[in-house]
Design a protein around this motif. Structure first.
Motif, PDB file in Angstrom:
ATOM      1  N   ILE A 109     -42.560   5.436  -4.815  1.00  0.00           N
ATOM      2  CA  ILE A 109     -42.998   4.400  -5.751  1.00  0.00           C
ATOM      3  C   ILE A 109     -42.429   4.660  -7.145  1.00  0.00           C
ATOM      4  CG2 ILE A 109     -44.994   3.470  -6.977  1.00  0.00           C
ATOM      5  CD1 ILE A 109     -46.586   3.715  -4.443  1.00  0.00           C
ATOM      6  N   ASN A 110     -42.505   5.891  -7.596  1.00  0.00           N
ATOM      7  CA  ASN A 110     -42.054   6.234  -8.949  1.00  0.00           C
ATOM      8  C   ASN A 110     -40.543   6.201  -9.108  1.00  0.00           C
ATOM      9  OD1 ASN A 110     -44.654   6.495  -9.862  1.00  0.00           O
ATOM     10  ND2 ASN A 110     -44.732   8.688  -9.509  1.00  0.00           N
ATOM     11  N   ALA A 111     -39.819   6.100  -8.024  1.00  0.00           N
ATOM     12  CA  ALA A 111     -38.359   6.002  -8.120  1.00  0.00           C
ATOM     13  C   ALA A 111     -37.940   4.766  -8.909  1.00  0.00           C
ATOM     14  CB  ALA A 111     -37.735   5.982  -6.722  1.00  0.00           C
ATOM     15  N   GLY A 112     -38.771   3.737  -8.902  1.00  0.00           N
ATOM     16  CA  GLY A 112     -38.461   2.521  -9.647  1.00  0.00           C
ATOM     17  C   GLY A 112     -38.252   2.787 -11.131  1.00  0.00           C
ATOM     18  N   GLY A 113     -39.063   3.653 -11.697  1.00  0.00           N
ATOM     19  CA  GLY A 113     -38.915   3.997 -13.113  1.00  0.00           C
ATOM     20  C   GLY A 113     -37.612   4.717 -13.387  1.00  0.00           C
ATOM     21  N   LEU A 114     -37.232   5.615 -12.492  1.00  0.00           N
ATOM     22  CA  LEU A 114     -35.972   6.348 -12.654  1.00  0.00           C
ATOM     23  C   LEU A 114     -34.770   5.426 -12.475  1.00  0.00           C
ATOM     24  CD1 LEU A 114     -36.886   9.576 -10.678  1.00  0.00           C
ATOM     25  CD2 LEU A 114     -36.728   9.310 -13.150  1.00  0.00           C
ATOM     26  N   ALA A 118     -32.017   4.669 -15.360  1.00  0.00           N
ATOM     27  CA  ALA A 118     -30.596   4.958 -15.145  1.00  0.00           C
ATOM     28  C   ALA A 118     -29.731   3.715 -15.278  1.00  0.00           C
ATOM     29  CB  ALA A 118     -30.386   5.594 -13.773  1.00  0.00           C
ATOM     30  N   LEU A 119     -30.149   2.632 -14.680  1.00  0.00           N
ATOM     31  CA  LEU A 119     -29.289   1.445 -14.642  1.00  0.00           C
ATOM     32  C   LEU A 119     -29.434   0.527 -15.850  1.00  0.00           C
ATOM     33  CD1 LEU A 119     -29.465   0.647 -10.839  1.00  0.00           C
ATOM     34  CD2 LEU A 119     -27.576   1.643 -12.115  1.00  0.00           C
ATOM     35  N   VAL A 120     -30.589   0.493 -16.463  1.00  0.00           N
ATOM     36  CA  VAL A 120     -30.755  -0.368 -17.634  1.00  0.00           C
ATOM     37  C   VAL A 120     -30.362   0.371 -18.904  1.00  0.00           C
ATOM     38  CG1 VAL A 120     -32.412  -1.676 -19.044  1.00  0.00           C
ATOM     39  CG2 VAL A 120     -32.492  -1.827 -16.553  1.00  0.00           C
ATOM     40  N   TYR A 121     -30.922   1.544 -19.097  1.00  0.00           N
ATOM     41  CA  TYR A 121     -30.648   2.274 -20.335  1.00  0.00           C
ATOM     42  C   TYR A 121     -29.235   2.836 -20.371  1.00  0.00           C
ATOM     43  CZ  TYR A 121     -35.652   1.879 -21.098  1.00  0.00           C
ATOM     44  OH  TYR A 121     -36.915   1.392 -21.263  1.00  0.00           O
ATOM     45  N   MET A 128     -28.733  -5.047 -11.425  1.00  0.00           N
ATOM     46  CA  MET A 128     -28.567  -3.999 -10.414  1.00  0.00           C
ATOM     47  C   MET A 128     -29.856  -3.181 -10.297  1.00  0.00           C
ATOM     48  SD  MET A 128     -26.887  -2.510  -8.060  1.00  0.00           S
ATOM     49  CE  MET A 128     -25.206  -3.023  -8.194  1.00  0.00           C
ATOM     50  N   ALA A 129     -30.514  -2.919 -11.428  1.00  0.00           N
ATOM     51  CA  ALA A 129     -31.781  -2.182 -11.397  1.00  0.00           C
ATOM     52  C   ALA A 129     -32.808  -2.945 -10.564  1.00  0.00           C
ATOM     53  CB  ALA A 129     -32.302  -1.959 -12.813  1.00  0.00           C
ATOM     54  N   ASP A 130     -32.942  -4.240 -10.802  1.00  0.00           N
ATOM     55  CA  ASP A 130     -33.898  -5.049 -10.030  1.00  0.00           C
ATOM     56  C   ASP A 130     -33.568  -5.016  -8.546  1.00  0.00           C
ATOM     57  OD1 ASP A 130     -35.294  -5.734 -12.308  1.00  0.00           O
ATOM     58  OD2 ASP A 130     -34.382  -7.724 -12.491  1.00  0.00           O
ATOM     59  N   LYS A 131     -32.289  -5.110  -8.225  1.00  0.00           N
ATOM     60  CA  LYS A 131     -31.866  -5.097  -6.816  1.00  0.00           C
ATOM     61  C   LYS A 131     -32.254  -3.766  -6.157  1.00  0.00           C
ATOM     62  CE  LYS A 131     -27.760  -5.590  -3.924  1.00  0.00           C
ATOM     63  NZ  LYS A 131     -26.309  -5.742  -3.911  1.00  0.00           N
ATOM     64  N   LYS A 132     -31.964  -2.667  -6.841  1.00  0.00           N
ATOM     65  CA  LYS A 132     -32.287  -1.341  -6.285  1.00  0.00           C
ATOM     66  C   LYS A 132     -33.799  -1.132  -6.195  1.00  0.00           C
ATOM     67  CE  LYS A 132     -28.101   0.778  -6.278  1.00  0.00           C
ATOM     68  NZ  LYS A 132     -27.531   1.408  -5.128  1.00  0.00           N
ATOM     69  N   ILE A 133     -34.521  -1.576  -7.224  1.00  0.00           N
ATOM     70  CA  ILE A 133     -35.976  -1.415  -7.226  1.00  0.00           C
ATOM     71  C   ILE A 133     -36.587  -2.243  -6.097  1.00  0.00           C
ATOM     72  CG2 ILE A 133     -38.087  -1.925  -8.528  1.00  0.00           C
ATOM     73  CD1 ILE A 133     -36.437  -1.112 -11.072  1.00  0.00           C
ATOM     74  N   ASN A 134     -36.098  -3.452  -5.897  1.00  0.00           N
ATOM     75  CA  ASN A 134     -36.603  -4.279  -4.795  1.00  0.00           C
ATOM     76  C   ASN A 134     -36.315  -3.650  -3.439  1.00  0.00           C
ATOM     77  OD1 ASN A 134     -37.715  -6.220  -6.475  1.00  0.00           O
ATOM     78  ND2 ASN A 134     -35.860  -7.461  -6.495  1.00  0.00           N
TER      79      ASN A 134
END
Length: 183
Positions: A109-114, A118-121, A128-134
């Protein structure tokens, strides 16, 4: 929701917006009072939260709160929260499996924050962050399905998948380094 700090507050907000009935607990009564005013949440004491009649128990504060003393008090059929190391011991994961409680491993679950960091900051790529988080949804589904099929707790399954992925990533990195040295 156990713990109404930054993440617990946002979780409460999202759930309330979706019409969920939320019961929250925090060591700071001012935090739970704020949620009560803003989102009409129910509140329980820090100790009584384990006895809440709920569908999902979300530890969002300290680690180790789901332990050999509290695991038998939890009535929820799902445990999914943002606190690190929610389970005090791997034996608790086996107890949850035997009780029929679905545990979503905290590090998945917490991988979403990482991923977001990584991808936004670092790369300014929110899409890409949204795609990976989804994709974490699919990862959790795989963990739950394998757990049911193999009758192993979700923590063990998640660790197996993580180790397999790390080994593959290491192998690919070594292969890429070798190719780079030969060019």
């Amino acid at each position: 929701i156990q713990g109404t700090g930054s993440v617990g507050y946002q979780l409460t907000k999202m759930l309330a917006q979706e019409g969920a009935i939320v019961t929250a607990s925090d060591t700071k009564t001012s935090a739970t009072e704020k949620l009560k005013k803003e989102f009409n949440t129910h509140t329980l004491s820090v100790d009584d939260i384990y006895d809440a009649d709920c569908d999902v128990f979300a530890p969002c504060a300290l680690g180790g709160t789901v332990n050999l003393d509290t695991v038998h008090r939890i009535k929820a059929s799902i445990i999914a929260g943002s606190a690190n190391n929610q389970l005090s011991h791997k034996r608790v994961a086996d107890i949850l499996l035997k009780k029929g409680v679905l545990y979503a491993p905290d590090f998945v679950i917490n991988a979403g924050g990482l991923i977001n960091a990584a991808l936004v900051y670092d790369y300014q790529d929110p899409q890409m962050a949204d795609k990976k988080i989804n994709h974490l949804y699919d990862t959790l589904q795989t963990i739950f399905e394998q757990s049911a099929q193999r009758q192993l707790n979700t923590l063990e399954i998640a660790k197996e998948i993580a180790i397999r992925r790390l080994k593959t990533a290491k192998k690919n990195n070594l292969k890429n380094e070798h190719q780079h040295l030969n060019t």
